[in-house]
Scaffold this motif. Structure first.
Motif, PDB file in Angstrom:
ATOM      1  N   PRO A  81      -5.913  -0.028   2.237  1.00 46.93           N
ATOM      2  CA  PRO A  81      -5.487   0.803   1.099  1.00 46.93           C
ATOM      3  C   PRO A  81      -6.476   1.918   0.786  1.00 46.93           C
ATOM      4  N   ILE A  86      -2.456   1.507  -6.050  1.00 42.75           N
ATOM      5  CA  ILE A  86      -3.665   1.431  -5.237  1.00 42.75           C
ATOM      6  C   ILE A  86      -4.838   0.896  -6.043  1.00 42.75           C
ATOM      7  N   THR A 145       0.829  -1.213   0.000  1.00 46.41           N
ATOM      8  CA  THR A 145       0.000   0.000   0.000  1.00 46.41           C
ATOM      9  C   THR A 145       0.860   1.259   0.000  1.00 46.41           C
TER      10      THR A 145
END
Length: 286
Positions: A257, A235, A78
């Motif tokens: 995330p 992402i 992330t």
């Protein structure tokens, strides 16, 4: 006299409080962005690579955000994805801001058919559904980092162009510009002493406000399969993979995330809004 003094004191206090709040928020945002960039870009690939022996583990001390179906550590993946999104968003917003400043200034200064062409281009871009335009440009350029940056940059300039154009038109008709012309000042002198100092705050705020839009749209393009490759630590790619496992109870794959992406975007929106109020003459006089 007492009322006037009290009012001036209250305005000064409000201004100082707003300035302090904006500076503190600016410091927080810069620290967050720099930390994410520094950690994400210098991170060793092994930290966010696949480890099949530890797949789909829940959040724990060893894996703060858990792991996915390939054993990727979701925390490191992330952070790496956010670093990519920040770089792409920064590049796209700056390019889009430069386009808006150039076109808005030329449109207001030249007027005539040039002004009509710029306004026609603005109306044309705004008339196309935003996401459709992003998808078309990114698809035409083959996706990837370059395709996403160009797509976001070429679709976000119209609104800021209108703002810059309106500001330059206001400056052109102002009394102090007329006085400068009557004193024999050249157009270049007027541009550097009157036009640029006045449109610079608008441009800065506009670019800051474009930044969170750029991050969100980069993630959306990747999520839909028209941006960065789905095997990249982005992402959008992370959220695409997460959709396959939410129904089976792996909530952490999308939650963390998505949460960090929302926090970054909200921080940038709040910073832009504070700077806009700080630089606004109307706010300063309230």
């Amino acid at each position: 006299m007492t009322n006037t003094t009290t009012t001036q004191t209250a305005v000064k206090r409000t201004w100082n409080n707003m300035r302090t709040k904006t500076l503190i928020l600016l410091g927080i945002v810069l620290v967050v962005l720099l930390v994410v960039l520094a950690v994400g870009l210098t991170m060793h690939p092994d930290l966010y690579s696949s480890h099949l022996t530890g797949k789909l583990q829940k959040p724990s001390g060893a894996h703060w955000f858990g792991t996915d179906y390939l054993g990727h550590d979701m925390f490191h993946r992330t952070i790496r994805g956010l670093a990519l999104s920040i770089l792409i968003g920064l590049g796209a917003s700056i390019i889009s801001g430069v386009i808006a400043i150039v076109l808005g200034t030329i449109s207001a200064v030249c007027s005539g058919w040039i002004d009509k062409v710029v306004l026609w281009a603005v109306d044309l871009v705004l008339s196309i559904p935003h996401m459709v335009l992003l998808l078309l440009i990114s698809f035409a350029l083959g996706g990837g980092v370059q395709g996403v940056i160009v797509a976001v940059a070429l679709s976000h300039w119209p609104t800021l162009t209108r703002v810059i154009r309106a500001e330059v038109l206001r400056i052109k008709t102002s009394q102090y510009v007329a006085q400068s012309r009557s004193f024999g000042k050249s157009g270049v002198w007027i541009a550097f002493h009157h036009v640029i100092p006045h449109i610079l705050p608008q441009a800065i705020v506009g670019i800051i406000m474009l930044f969170p839009h750029a991050i969100l749209h980069e993630s959306a393009l990747t999520f839909l399969g028209f941006g960065l490759p789905l095997d990249s630590p982005a992402i959008g790619a992370i959220l695409t993979d997460a959709m396959k496992f939410i129904a089976t109870g792996q909530w952490w794959l999308a939650f963390f995330p998505g949460l960090l992406l929302v926090i970054i975007v909200l921080l940038m929106f709040t910073l832009g809004d504070n700077i806009k109020h700080l630089l606004s003459p109307q706010t300063a006089q309230e």
